[in-house]
Scaffold this active site. Structure first.
Site, PDB file in Angstrom:
ATOM      1  N   HIS A 137      35.925  32.538  43.087  1.00 28.08           N
ATOM      2  CA  HIS A 137      34.870  33.319  43.735  1.00 28.08           C
ATOM      3  C   HIS A 137      34.301  32.548  44.922  1.00 28.08           C
ATOM      4  O   HIS A 137      34.589  31.365  45.102  1.00 28.08           O
ATOM      5  CB  HIS A 137      33.743  33.657  42.736  1.00 28.08           C
ATOM      6  CG  HIS A 137      33.022  32.471  42.196  1.00 28.08           C
ATOM      7  ND1 HIS A 137      33.238  31.956  40.937  1.00 28.08           N
ATOM      8  CD2 HIS A 137      32.085  31.675  42.758  1.00 28.08           C
ATOM      9  CE1 HIS A 137      32.453  30.915  40.747  1.00 28.08           C
ATOM     10  NE2 HIS A 137      31.751  30.719  41.833  1.00 28.08           N
TER      11      HIS A 137
HETATM   12  P1  TYD Z   1      30.859  31.541  36.988  1.00 30.02           P
HETATM   13  O1  TYD Z   1      29.931  31.102  38.055  1.00 30.02           O
HETATM   14  O2  TYD Z   1      31.842  32.633  37.313  1.00 30.02           O
HETATM   15  O3  TYD Z   1      31.634  30.262  36.418  1.00 30.02           O
HETATM   16  P2  TYD Z   1      33.077  29.650  36.769  1.00 30.02           P
HETATM   17  O4  TYD Z   1      33.246  29.764  38.246  1.00 30.02           O
HETATM   18  O5  TYD Z   1      33.046  28.253  36.276  1.00 30.02           O
HETATM   19  O6  TYD Z   1      34.089  30.444  35.989  1.00 30.02           O
HETATM   20  O7  TYD Z   1      30.001  31.967  35.708  1.00 30.02           O
HETATM   21  C1  TYD Z   1      30.605  32.288  34.479  1.00 30.02           C
HETATM   22  C2  TYD Z   1      29.685  33.256  33.751  1.00 30.02           C
HETATM   23  O8  TYD Z   1      28.434  32.648  33.496  1.00 30.02           O
HETATM   24  C3  TYD Z   1      29.392  34.535  34.524  1.00 30.02           C
HETATM   25  O9  TYD Z   1      29.369  35.613  33.598  1.00 30.02           O
HETATM   26  C4  TYD Z   1      28.006  34.339  35.072  1.00 30.02           C
HETATM   27  C5  TYD Z   1      27.365  33.417  34.060  1.00 30.02           C
HETATM   28  N1  TYD Z   1      26.368  32.503  34.659  1.00 30.02           N
HETATM   29  C6  TYD Z   1      25.036  32.679  34.393  1.00 30.02           C
HETATM   30  O10 TYD Z   1      24.622  33.609  33.662  1.00 30.02           O
HETATM   31  N2  TYD Z   1      24.133  31.806  34.940  1.00 30.02           N
HETATM   32  C7  TYD Z   1      24.511  30.791  35.743  1.00 30.02           C
HETATM   33  O11 TYD Z   1      23.653  30.007  36.241  1.00 30.02           O
HETATM   34  C8  TYD Z   1      25.913  30.618  36.028  1.00 30.02           C
HETATM   35  C9  TYD Z   1      26.387  29.515  36.919  1.00 30.02           C
HETATM   36  C10 TYD Z   1      26.797  31.504  35.466  1.00 30.02           C
END
Ligand code: TYD
Length: 137
Positions: A53
């Protein structure tokens, strides 16, 4: 240039003979933004890829506190791989960068300081949408 959208920051560290090290950083003084949120990612099986992302507004400082992590960055024009493995080395990411993050070693720990509260509407999770967004900036 992608180089201008990132910064490797050597975080100040106090080393004590035979008693380890202490690393620290302060909002605005040592990193380019005010911290509103901290999160960390752990217990990821080796070779797992997360991320996938970009963010529209969010600024981040990411640190590999343990293990080894490869960050694959893309600004829509260029790509760059950075391997993080030192707990006193922070990678600053400005907004508008697509990232894939590969957890190269078991038990790698990624620590993130972020400039905004969590907001799903700040994410771009579709790569084609990201390319269109990057071209329009
Ligand atoms: P994401 O930022 O997509 O993590 P990665 O890039 O490591 O896979 O986040 C994963 C999930 O966690 C997504 O459903 C959003 C949630 N999330 C929160 O609820 N709060 C936060 O502060 C973060 C960073 C993620």
């Amino acid at each position: 240039m992608l180089e201008n959208k990132i910064q490797m920051i050597n975080l100040e560290t106090k080393n004590t003979a035979n008693a380890g090290s202490l690393t620290f950083f302060e909002s605005k003084n040592d990193i380019p933004f005010e911290i509103k949120r901290i999160y960390y990612i752990y217990a990821v099986p080796a070779e797992t890829v997360r991320g996938g992302h970009a963010h529209k507004k969010l600024e981040q400082l990411i640190i590999c506190l343990h293990g080894k992590i490869k960050v694959i960055l893309d600004d829509g024009n260029e790509r760059k791989d950075i391997v993080l493995k030192k707990p006193n080395c922070g990678l600053y990411l400005s907004p508008g960068l697509w990232r894939d993050i590969v957890y190269l070693e078991e038990d790698s720990l990624l620590f993130v300081a972020a400039s905004e509260y969590y907001d799903e509407s700040d994410y771009i999770r579709d790569y084609d949408e990201f390319l269109a967004y990057a071209k329009g900036r």
